[in-house]
Design a protein around this motif. Sequence first.
Motif, short mmCIF file in Angstrom:
data_model
loop_
_atom_site.label_atom_id
_atom_site.label_comp_id
_atom_site.label_asym_id
_atom_site.label_seq_id
_atom_site.Cartn_x
_atom_site.Cartn_y
_atom_site.Cartn_z
N VAL A 96 -12.92 -8.33 -34.07
CA VAL A 96 -13.02 -9.08 -35.14
C VAL A 96 -13.68 -8.15 -36.31
CG1 VAL A 96 -14.38 -11.03 -36.25
CG2 VAL A 96 -13.58 -11.19 -33.89
N PHE A 97 -13.04 -8.00 -37.49
CA PHE A 97 -13.66 -7.12 -38.31
C PHE A 97 -14.22 -7.95 -39.55
CE2 PHE A 97 -9.77 -5.29 -36.85
CZ PHE A 97 -9.87 -3.81 -36.61
N GLN A 98 -15.15 -7.15 -40.25
CA GLN A 98 -15.54 -7.53 -41.45
C GLN A 98 -14.73 -8.20 -42.63
OE1 GLN A 98 -18.60 -4.53 -43.12
NE2 GLN A 98 -18.28 -5.44 -45.09
N SER A 99 -13.57 -7.75 -42.77
CA SER A 99 -12.72 -8.03 -43.59
C SER A 99 -11.78 -9.08 -43.15
CB SER A 99 -11.96 -6.90 -44.13
OG SER A 99 -11.14 -6.42 -42.97
N TYR A 100 -12.07 -9.82 -41.81
CA TYR A 100 -11.20 -10.93 -41.25
C TYR A 100 -9.85 -10.51 -40.91
CZ TYR A 100 -14.48 -13.40 -44.56
OH TYR A 100 -15.46 -13.80 -45.25
#
Length: 361
Positions: free
Chosen positions: A84-88
């Motif tokens: 799961v990334f910071q940028s979705y």
Amino acid sequence: MTAITIAGALKRFGSGVAVDDVSLDIAEGEFVALLGPSGCGKTTLLRLIAGFETLSAGSICFGDRLVAGEGAHVPPEKRKVAIVFQSYALWPHMTVAENVGYALRVRGLGKAERRIKIGEALSAVELSGFEARRPADLSGGQRQRVALARCLAMDPAVILLDEPLANLDVHLRASMEETFRAFHERTGATMVYVTHDQAEAMAMADRIAVMEKGRILQVADPATLYDRPTSEGVARFVGNGRVVDCVILGPAGGDQSRVQLFGAESLVRASIGAQASGSGRLALKPERLAIGESGFAARVRKAVFKGSHTLYEIEPEAAPGLLLPLPSNERLAIGEVVRVSVRGGWLLPAGAGAAPLAEAA
């Protein structure tokens, strides 16, 4: 669920070292946070676990399976890892259902099986009924839940989270912290969570690994990390602490020692077998200081109203230039001299190190 064993991990970028001889055991189903300031190596360590970076030395195992090490590098798509990334990282032209089921379609799962898994994943993050919406129609928190649902649908062995709440406002972050906790309890997945926000780490993780300059300074549960740091770097970084000089006068029974601090005697906590006398270093958290009738003399230098209390900065008269944070409900005037008592400081182990946390290459 999969245990992760990191042994002597080293990662170089040119002449710089981003991860420096890191060893860490993460149990099956454990939620571990990698905590530290920007540049400390936490995201690089996460990328090494994911397989996006190759080790310069050391090894990483998932259970009994070597996924990175001498002569071995299992690619990310074969590690059964979800990120799961910071940028979705959602496809804007796809619906919620299509985003969640994309990896399943790539794997070749049939439409009926995909529908079941997508429905279960969205239900787990409380987004049932959102299948036909597109990311542009969702709030930031809902988009992050879609990213979580995508992870869940993949049935991963390990879930890696790279500062997933950094782009959300403060109220939404608090709500998402509860979502992550519930997600972990529901799935029992092994989770590694990268953050520079200690409040996030404290609220969610079973254990926290504090990193500095590519190394791990301490690994402990949140309460131990906060109350009993083993180094000055951890003492300063966690809980807005300060580390000050003191004179150790002797043990006071149990886990307490008598110290002289800024000309006044105080009782503080110490580890078993701590130094019995001589000069020492004391870790102080703001809430361990209190205005009273006794204690050391200090002058009020600054006041910031915080709603439930006022956060003062005080300067001990015996240590000009040193400022200590002190929360209080009392009304104090700038320049006023007060008495400050210490209620439970922590005497750092001898040789705990004096270097503060700093950025790494």
